[in-house]
Scaffold this motif. Structure first.
Motif, short mmCIF file in Angstrom:
data_model
loop_
_atom_site.label_atom_id
_atom_site.label_comp_id
_atom_site.label_asym_id
_atom_site.label_seq_id
_atom_site.Cartn_x
_atom_site.Cartn_y
_atom_site.Cartn_z
N ALA A 143 36.77 49.75 -9.25
CA ALA A 143 37.54 48.54 -9.58
C ALA A 143 39.03 48.86 -9.60
CB ALA A 143 37.10 47.99 -10.94
N MET A 144 39.36 50.03 -10.13
CA MET A 144 40.76 50.45 -10.18
C MET A 144 41.31 50.65 -8.76
SD MET A 144 42.90 53.26 -10.13
CE MET A 144 41.82 54.68 -10.21
N GLN A 145 40.53 51.31 -7.91
CA GLN A 145 40.98 51.54 -6.53
C GLN A 145 41.20 50.21 -5.80
OE1 GLN A 145 37.79 54.14 -5.01
NE2 GLN A 145 39.26 55.82 -4.94
N ILE A 146 40.28 49.28 -5.99
CA ILE A 146 40.36 47.99 -5.30
C ILE A 146 41.54 47.17 -5.82
CG2 ILE A 146 39.15 45.76 -4.98
CD1 ILE A 146 37.97 48.02 -3.29
N LYS A 147 41.69 47.13 -7.12
CA LYS A 147 42.81 46.34 -7.69
C LYS A 147 44.15 46.90 -7.22
CE LYS A 147 40.26 44.55 -11.60
NZ LYS A 147 39.78 44.82 -12.96
N ALA A 148 44.26 48.22 -7.16
CA ALA A 148 45.51 48.84 -6.71
C ALA A 148 45.76 48.54 -5.23
CB ALA A 148 45.46 50.35 -6.95
N ALA A 149 44.71 48.62 -4.42
CA ALA A 149 44.88 48.42 -2.98
C ALA A 149 45.33 46.99 -2.67
CB ALA A 149 43.57 48.73 -2.25
N PHE A 150 44.86 46.02 -3.45
CA PHE A 150 45.12 44.61 -3.14
C PHE A 150 46.30 44.02 -3.93
CE2 PHE A 150 40.99 45.12 -1.23
CZ PHE A 150 41.08 44.32 -0.09
N GLN A 151 46.98 44.85 -4.68
CA GLN A 151 48.12 44.39 -5.48
C GLN A 151 49.14 43.63 -4.61
OE1 GLN A 151 48.44 45.95 -8.87
NE2 GLN A 151 49.74 44.17 -9.15
N GLY A 152 49.39 42.38 -4.96
CA GLY A 152 50.42 41.61 -4.25
C GLY A 152 50.01 41.08 -2.89
#
Ligand SMILES: O=C(CO)COP(=O)(O)O
Length: 249
Positions: A143-152
């Motif tokens: 979840a952390m990897q995905i949230k970071a990748a899709f930021q903005g």
């Protein structure tokens, strides 16, 4: 209904000479409209492979890009260079790049934004180590990897992306995640996308499984509702890749 996407990740294999030979073997047997077929190849092979797939339904992907437009970045390749060469997809955040080349979540986010800006489809990789799986923290990690990748990134752009779930312990080890394990995480990633965006975006995005996928296990994996394709390493370098492409035949 999401169209399946079967992509080979050649990694650091195939000289130009070898790439030509592999294309001559694979293209006639892997060309289909049933699924999206992509060959993700080393930079030096791109022009050759783009030429070889001309007139077929197969697309070419790159294995990396740099997020700046141009300039003094010795050794790097820009999105414009990839687009101009005929590339459609680009892998980012592969565990090998995160591990050996220190690619960070911030880099991956910048790469995804640059790829989308230039009309390339990012294949964004995520996945946990064996230790993280055994500790039971793999959902949080992913979840952390995905949230970071899709930021903005907008919902409209996010829906165009491909996510590849690749548990590190299953890459090149011959140890595939069971179809249930892979489905559990791919379904979870879709839920995370729904949380970040909305149901519509989550339903559109395609999520691949990668890690020792082969002609023997692909059908079971690809029959799962949340697994929309495969990112294939070892088995993409031989005729077996065509069997994965035609898994449903
Ligand atoms: O890393 C992979 C694809 O990106 C998977 O590699 P293998 O299929 O060789 O396990």
């Amino acid at each position: 209904m999401r169209k399946k996407i079967i992509a080979g990740n050649w990694k650091m294999n195939m000289t130009i000479t070898e790439a030509k030979a592999l294309c001559d073997t694979l293209i006639p047997i892997a060309n289909t409209n049933e699924v999206d077929v992509v060959f993700c190849v080393p930079s030096i092979d791109i022009s050759t492979v783009v030429e070889k797939v001309k007139g077929t339904s197969i697309s070419v992907g790159a294995e990396n890009l740099y997020f700046e437009d141009k300039g003094a970045y010795t050794g790097e390749i820009s999105a414009d260079m990839l687009v101009d060469a005929g590339v459609k997809y680009v892998i980012m955040g592969h565990s090998e790049r995160r591990g050996y080349f220190h690619e960070t979540d911030t880099d991956i986010n910048k790469k995804a934004k640059k790829a989308l800006e230039k009309g390339l489809t990012p294949i964004i990789c995520c996945g946990e180590s064996l230790e993280q799986r055994e500790m039971g923290i793999y959902f949080e990690w992913i979840a952390m990897q995905i949230k970071a990748a899709f930021q903005g990134i907008s919902a409209e752009d996010a829906a165009k992306c491909v996510i590849a779930y690749e548990p590190i312990w299953a890459i090149g080890t011959g140890k595939t995640a069971t179809a249930e394990q892979a489905e559990e995480v791919c379904g979870y990633i879709r839920k995370v996308m729904e949380e970040i965006y909305n149901k519509e975006t989550a339903e559109k995005i395609r999520i691949q499984y990668g890690g020792s996928m082969n002609s023997g296990n692909c059908k079971e994996l690809l029959s799962k509702p949340n697994i929309d394709g495969g990112l294939i390493g070892g088995a993409s370098l031989k005729e077996e890749f065509a069997k994965i492409v035609h898994y449903n035949a």
